[in-house]
Scaffold this motif. Sequence first.
Motif, PDB file in Angstrom:
ATOM      1  N   LEU A  39       6.062  -0.406  11.953  1.00  0.00           N
ATOM      2  CA  LEU A  39       6.442  -1.257  13.093  1.00  0.00           C
ATOM      3  C   LEU A  39       6.705  -0.389  14.312  1.00  0.00           C
ATOM      4  O   LEU A  39       7.167   0.743  14.166  1.00  0.00           O
ATOM      5  CB  LEU A  39       7.745  -2.005  12.801  1.00  0.00           C
ATOM      6  N   PRO A  40       6.474  -0.926  15.501  1.00  0.00           N
ATOM      7  CA  PRO A  40       6.928  -0.188  16.687  1.00  0.00           C
ATOM      8  C   PRO A  40       8.444  -0.006  16.613  1.00  0.00           C
ATOM      9  O   PRO A  40       9.151  -0.894  16.132  1.00  0.00           O
ATOM     10  CB  PRO A  40       6.555  -1.113  17.846  1.00  0.00           C
ATOM     11  N   ARG A  41       8.896   1.173  17.086  1.00  0.00           N
ATOM     12  CA  ARG A  41      10.323   1.485  16.958  1.00  0.00           C
ATOM     13  C   ARG A  41      11.220   0.406  17.551  1.00  0.00           C
ATOM     14  O   ARG A  41      12.239   0.031  16.968  1.00  0.00           O
ATOM     15  CB  ARG A  41      10.627   2.827  17.637  1.00  0.00           C
ATOM     16  N   VAL A  42      10.830  -0.126  18.713  1.00  0.00           N
ATOM     17  CA  VAL A  42      11.723  -1.098  19.369  1.00  0.00           C
ATOM     18  C   VAL A  42      11.874  -2.364  18.526  1.00  0.00           C
ATOM     19  O   VAL A  42      12.942  -2.979  18.485  1.00  0.00           O
ATOM     20  CB  VAL A  42      11.244  -1.450  20.802  1.00  0.00           C
ATOM     21  N   GLN A  43      10.807  -2.741  17.818  1.00  0.00           N
ATOM     22  CA  GLN A  43      10.909  -3.936  16.947  1.00  0.00           C
ATOM     23  C   GLN A  43      11.786  -3.627  15.733  1.00  0.00           C
ATOM     24  O   GLN A  43      12.600  -4.437  15.314  1.00  0.00           O
ATOM     25  CB  GLN A  43       9.520  -4.374  16.494  1.00  0.00           C
ATOM     26  N   ARG A  44      11.609  -2.434  15.177  1.00  0.00           N
ATOM     27  CA  ARG A  44      12.415  -2.058  14.015  1.00  0.00           C
ATOM     28  C   ARG A  44      13.900  -2.017  14.391  1.00  0.00           C
ATOM     29  O   ARG A  44      14.759  -2.514  13.661  1.00  0.00           O
ATOM     30  CB  ARG A  44      11.944  -0.690  13.513  1.00  0.00           C
ATOM     31  N   GLU A  45      14.193  -1.444  15.558  1.00  0.00           N
ATOM     32  CA  GLU A  45      15.586  -1.376  16.007  1.00  0.00           C
ATOM     33  C   GLU A  45      16.170  -2.770  16.209  1.00  0.00           C
ATOM     34  O   GLU A  45      17.315  -3.046  15.842  1.00  0.00           O
ATOM     35  CB  GLU A  45      15.687  -0.570  17.307  1.00  0.00           C
ATOM     36  N   ALA A  46      15.356  -3.654  16.794  1.00  0.00           N
ATOM     37  CA  ALA A  46      15.839  -5.027  17.025  1.00  0.00           C
ATOM     38  C   ALA A  46      16.131  -5.727  15.699  1.00  0.00           C
ATOM     39  O   ALA A  46      17.136  -6.433  15.560  1.00  0.00           O
ATOM     40  CB  ALA A  46      14.802  -5.813  17.829  1.00  0.00           C
ATOM     41  N   LEU A  47      15.278  -5.498  14.694  1.00  0.00           N
ATOM     42  CA  LEU A  47      15.504  -6.122  13.384  1.00  0.00           C
ATOM     43  C   LEU A  47      16.778  -5.588  12.742  1.00  0.00           C
ATOM     44  O   LEU A  47      17.547  -6.335  12.141  1.00  0.00           O
ATOM     45  CB  LEU A  47      14.304  -5.870  12.453  1.00  0.00           C
ATOM     46  N   PRO A 107      16.196  -7.756  28.564  1.00  0.00           N
ATOM     47  CA  PRO A 107      16.718  -9.126  28.619  1.00  0.00           C
ATOM     48  C   PRO A 107      16.744  -9.767  27.230  1.00  0.00           C
ATOM     49  O   PRO A 107      16.013  -9.335  26.318  1.00  0.00           O
ATOM     50  CB  PRO A 107      15.709  -9.859  29.515  1.00  0.00           C
ATOM     51  N   LYS A 108      17.559 -10.817  27.136  1.00  0.00           N
ATOM     52  CA  LYS A 108      17.733 -11.518  25.859  1.00  0.00           C
ATOM     53  C   LYS A 108      16.398 -12.010  25.291  1.00  0.00           C
ATOM     54  O   LYS A 108      16.148 -11.928  24.088  1.00  0.00           O
ATOM     55  CB  LYS A 108      18.672 -12.705  26.117  1.00  0.00           C
ATOM     56  N   PHE A 109      15.524 -12.490  26.191  1.00  0.00           N
ATOM     57  CA  PHE A 109      14.250 -13.045  25.707  1.00  0.00           C
ATOM     58  C   PHE A 109      13.344 -11.950  25.134  1.00  0.00           C
ATOM     59  O   PHE A 109      12.607 -12.173  24.186  1.00  0.00           O
ATOM     60  CB  PHE A 109      13.536 -13.810  26.831  1.00  0.00           C
ATOM     61  N   THR A 110      13.428 -10.777  25.732  1.00  0.00           N
ATOM     62  CA  THR A 110      12.652  -9.654  25.193  1.00  0.00           C
ATOM     63  C   THR A 110      13.174  -9.271  23.815  1.00  0.00           C
ATOM     64  O   THR A 110      12.394  -9.012  22.883  1.00  0.00           O
ATOM     65  CB  THR A 110      12.743  -8.435  26.140  1.00  0.00           C
ATOM     66  N   ALA A 111      14.509  -9.271  23.696  1.00  0.00           N
ATOM     67  CA  ALA A 111      15.102  -8.956  22.387  1.00  0.00           C
ATOM     68  C   ALA A 111      14.654  -9.988  21.355  1.00  0.00           C
ATOM     69  O   ALA A 111      14.297  -9.635  20.220  1.00  0.00           O
ATOM     70  CB  ALA A 111      16.623  -8.947  22.504  1.00  0.00           C
ATOM     71  N   ALA A 112      14.628 -11.261  21.759  1.00  0.00           N
ATOM     72  CA  ALA A 112      14.217 -12.332  20.837  1.00  0.00           C
ATOM     73  C   ALA A 112      12.763 -12.141  20.416  1.00  0.00           C
ATOM     74  O   ALA A 112      12.418 -12.272  19.234  1.00  0.00           O
ATOM     75  CB  ALA A 112      14.402 -13.688  21.500  1.00  0.00           C
ATOM     76  N   SER A 113      11.917 -11.795  21.375  1.00  0.00           N
ATOM     77  CA  SER A 113      10.504 -11.658  21.004  1.00  0.00           C
ATOM     78  C   SER A 113      10.276 -10.410  20.154  1.00  0.00           C
ATOM     79  O   SER A 113       9.424 -10.411  19.272  1.00  0.00           O
ATOM     80  CB  SER A 113       9.597 -11.686  22.240  1.00  0.00           C
ATOM     81  N   ARG A 114      11.075  -9.368  20.366  1.00  0.00           N
ATOM     82  CA  ARG A 114      10.950  -8.178  19.502  1.00  0.00           C
ATOM     83  C   ARG A 114      11.305  -8.531  18.062  1.00  0.00           C
ATOM     84  O   ARG A 114      10.640  -8.090  17.124  1.00  0.00           O
ATOM     85  CB  ARG A 114      11.867  -7.063  20.006  1.00  0.00           C
ATOM     86  N   CYS A 115      12.355  -9.323  17.904  1.00  0.00           N
ATOM     87  CA  CYS A 115      12.749  -9.733  16.542  1.00  0.00           C
ATOM     88  C   CYS A 115      11.648 -10.594  15.920  1.00  0.00           C
ATOM     89  O   CYS A 115      11.252 -10.385  14.763  1.00  0.00           O
ATOM     90  CB  CYS A 115      14.050 -10.529  16.579  1.00  0.00           C
ATOM     91  N   ARG A 116      11.167 -11.554  16.688  1.00  0.00           N
ATOM     92  CA  ARG A 116      10.173 -12.492  16.156  1.00  0.00           C
ATOM     93  C   ARG A 116       8.882 -11.756  15.788  1.00  0.00           C
ATOM     94  O   ARG A 116       8.348 -11.893  14.694  1.00  0.00           O
ATOM     95  CB  ARG A 116       9.904 -13.588  17.203  1.00  0.00           C
TER      96      ARG A 116
END
Lengths: 85, 190
Positions: free
Chosen positions: B139-147, B167-176
């Motif tokens: 996974l890209p690091r930013v997605q892994r960190e968000a998870l 932003p919150k929406f970016t964090a949400a999309s990284r998780c999703r």
Amino acid sequence: MNPRDPLFDGHAVPPAPAELRRRIRAVIASAPTKDESDRASLWRLLWAAAVLLSIAAHLALDLGNRVGSPAAEELPSSFSSGGRE
Amino acid sequence: MSTLALLDAVDLPEAGGRPHDGLARLAERAGGGDRSALGELFERLADELYGFALWSCGSPDLAGEALAALFARLVATPDLLTRMRAPRPYLFRAVARDARRLRARRDRELPPEHAQFLLAEGSEPRDASIALEQALSRLPRVQREALYLRYFAGLDLAAIGRTTGVPKFTAASRCRLGLRRLRRLLGARP
């Protein structure tokens, strides 16, 4: 707490290892308290002031010796031109 | 009643996304040179910070090194703690930054090691953990960190955004997107 995703069921993130915890606790325990830190800063300041005073005293003495020295006043004029005259 | 006392009384959520659990006050005391407060801060956050560093760099050794370096810095300059308004996101960011820096330095010198993000609980077969770890490492690091922040540190999306500086929406999309990709890599049903 957020609901866990089923993908992560049965998994956990490893905790910080005990040895690492011990090492960091030791570092924290050896940290100076605020009083110790303030005292250390004061001593450093005093030490720096003493060194500066000592240098200033040496310079002043040296300057006094040069200005007041009869030898300096009686030097021949040729001395300043390297003795070529 | 002063404003500060009122804020404490209503138990406002901290910027880290958890109910106010006194971390800010603890950090303030630690910043004033109180060793026991720094020790308590460490005990309360050690596992979370270590986990985040681990998910950031994929190496237990480097995650440990990053955590040790962070607390050594806090011991040397406790003033840092008095300057931060929300200690949790700040410490998360700091430990992950150190872990990534150490990882980048090691990768220049050594081949990448097998990432170890997880521990199997109970009787979970080890193979499943390895498969999940391998998928996580892709996974890209930013997605892994968000998870990690969402499913293991328990932060809400706004707090994940504050911690990772998006932003919150970016964090949400990284998780999703992270979860979707993880499922795809594991061949699981979305």
